[in-house]
Design a protein around this motif. Structure first.
Motif, PDB file in Angstrom:
ATOM      1  N   GLY A  57      19.848  32.363  -7.872  1.00  0.00           N
ATOM      2  CA  GLY A  57      21.127  33.064  -7.946  1.00  0.00           C
ATOM      3  C   GLY A  57      21.153  34.227  -8.915  1.00  0.00           C
ATOM      4  O   GLY A  57      22.219  34.634  -9.371  1.00  0.00           O
ATOM      5  N   VAL A  58      19.971  34.764  -9.226  1.00  0.00           N
ATOM      6  CA  VAL A  58      19.894  35.897 -10.158  1.00  0.00           C
ATOM      7  C   VAL A  58      19.984  37.195  -9.355  1.00  0.00           C
ATOM      8  O   VAL A  58      19.144  37.460  -8.484  1.00  0.00           O
ATOM      9  N   THR A  59      20.984  37.993  -9.646  1.00  0.00           N
ATOM     10  CA  THR A  59      21.215  39.220  -8.876  1.00  0.00           C
ATOM     11  C   THR A  59      21.299  40.474  -9.747  1.00  0.00           C
ATOM     12  O   THR A  59      21.674  41.532  -9.280  1.00  0.00           O
ATOM     13  N   GLN A  60      20.939  40.350 -11.007  1.00  0.00           N
ATOM     14  CA  GLN A  60      21.057  41.496 -11.916  1.00  0.00           C
ATOM     15  C   GLN A  60      20.026  42.581 -11.640  1.00  0.00           C
ATOM     16  O   GLN A  60      20.172  43.713 -12.092  1.00  0.00           O
ATOM     17  N   PHE A  61      18.959  42.235 -10.914  1.00  0.00           N
ATOM     18  CA  PHE A  61      17.912  43.218 -10.629  1.00  0.00           C
ATOM     19  C   PHE A  61      17.373  42.960  -9.225  1.00  0.00           C
ATOM     20  O   PHE A  61      17.544  41.885  -8.652  1.00  0.00           O
ATOM     21  N   SER A  62      16.714  43.976  -8.670  1.00  0.00           N
ATOM     22  CA  SER A  62      16.203  43.877  -7.303  1.00  0.00           C
ATOM     23  C   SER A  62      14.992  42.946  -7.250  1.00  0.00           C
ATOM     24  O   SER A  62      14.068  43.064  -8.071  1.00  0.00           O
ATOM     25  N   PRO A  63      14.950  42.038  -6.277  1.00  0.00           N
ATOM     26  CA  PRO A  63      13.802  41.137  -6.153  1.00  0.00           C
ATOM     27  C   PRO A  63      12.497  41.850  -5.826  1.00  0.00           C
ATOM     28  O   PRO A  63      11.417  41.309  -6.074  1.00  0.00           O
ATOM     29  N   ILE A  64      12.566  43.067  -5.279  1.00  0.00           N
ATOM     30  CA  ILE A  64      11.347  43.809  -4.975  1.00  0.00           C
ATOM     31  C   ILE A  64      10.566  44.109  -6.254  1.00  0.00           C
ATOM     32  O   ILE A  64       9.333  44.183  -6.257  1.00  0.00           O
ATOM     33  N   LEU A  65      11.292  44.238  -7.370  1.00  0.00           N
ATOM     34  CA  LEU A  65      10.642  44.484  -8.655  1.00  0.00           C
ATOM     35  C   LEU A  65       9.800  43.284  -9.070  1.00  0.00           C
ATOM     36  O   LEU A  65       8.685  43.445  -9.578  1.00  0.00           O
ATOM     37  N   ILE A  66      10.320  42.087  -8.841  1.00  0.00           N
ATOM     38  CA  ILE A  66       9.579  40.874  -9.183  1.00  0.00           C
ATOM     39  C   ILE A  66       8.378  40.722  -8.254  1.00  0.00           C
ATOM     40  O   ILE A  66       7.278  40.364  -8.679  1.00  0.00           O
ATOM     41  N   GLY A  67       8.578  41.024  -6.971  1.00  0.00           N
ATOM     42  CA  GLY A  67       7.470  40.969  -6.022  1.00  0.00           C
ATOM     43  C   GLY A  67       6.339  41.897  -6.424  1.00  0.00           C
ATOM     44  O   GLY A  67       5.159  41.566  -6.234  1.00  0.00           O
ATOM     45  N   ALA A  68       6.671  43.037  -6.997  1.00  0.00           N
ATOM     46  CA  ALA A  68       5.647  43.999  -7.413  1.00  0.00           C
ATOM     47  C   ALA A  68       4.718  43.399  -8.464  1.00  0.00           C
ATOM     48  O   ALA A  68       3.520  43.715  -8.507  1.00  0.00           O
TER      49      ALA A  68
END
Length: 215
Positions: free
Chosen positions: A75-86
């Motif tokens: 439920g974390v929405t403060q940042f884009s998940p694509i950044l974590i995927g990178a």
């Protein structure tokens, strides 16, 4: 602090050297000593066979998908998940568990797109398969897909096709990752130019590469 934790988890997840461990523990082979010396999916297929290659591809792809959807699962929405995927892609390419010598990022990048933009992934997969059939080379198909990725992330949002709006973080990451994939294939590019690249037993081999006798 939350974003740092997710970045670290994604990097460590991406650092799991699937092909290397499968080769060492189930086949008694270190992929770094065979073929291209790469620990990714393509060299696993070539050295260990179809079964090991498929498992490695699935594992490497899954690393990217899990890392990308992890923030959403919590439920974390403060940042884009694509950044974590990178960061999973970064871990796969420079894994801490394998001396920072990893794969070429194709499978894990596909996993990230599966978690973030699955329809766009299907488009790039179609490009990959067409290029593979025409060339009989996984390396060239990967390079072409990366180039198409760079171009289409800049064009498609303007027409609201597959990518409905411009997401500049997504665009920057895709361009960076695609560029990394191309750079990681520089040895393959040299072999392609000399018509000495490894082939798969499928497709037209339009560039007339000389088949490797060891395949």
């Amino acid at each position: 602090m939350t974003i740092v934790i997710f970045m670290l988890i994604a990097y460590l997840l991406g650092s799991v050297p699937s092909g290397l461990w499968i080769g060492k523990y189930f086949y008694g082979k270190d992929l770094r000593d065979h073929g291209s010396g790469n620990t990714g999916t393509t060299n696993t297929f070539r050295i260990l066979g179809v079964k090991a290659g498929c498992i490695t591809f699935a594992a490497d792809c899954l690393k990217g998908t899990i890392a990308t959807v992890l923030p959403m699962m919590f439920g974390v929405t403060q940042f884009s998940p694509i950044l974590i995927g990178a960061f999973a892609i970064l871990g796969h390419t420079f894994p801490v568990f394998a001396g920072f010598k990893g794969g070429k990022a194709v499978a894990t990048s596909a996993g990230v797109l599966l978690g973030f933009a699955p329809l766009y992934l299907l488009f790039l997969l179609a490009v990959f398969l067409i290029a593979l059939y025409l060339s009989s080379m996984i390396s060239l198909a990967s390079i072409i897909s990366a180039l198409v990725g760079i171009i289409t992330t800049l064009i498609f949002p303007a027409f609201h096709f597959l990518l409905p709006d411009y997401d500049w973080l997504f665009t920057v990451i895709i361009i960076a990752v695609a560029s990394l994939i191309i750079i990681r294939h520089r040895d393959n590019i040299s072999r392609i130019r000399h018509r000495e690249e490894n082939l798969v037993p499928w497709g037209l081999n339009l560039t007339k590469q000389q088949k490797n006798k060891n395949q």
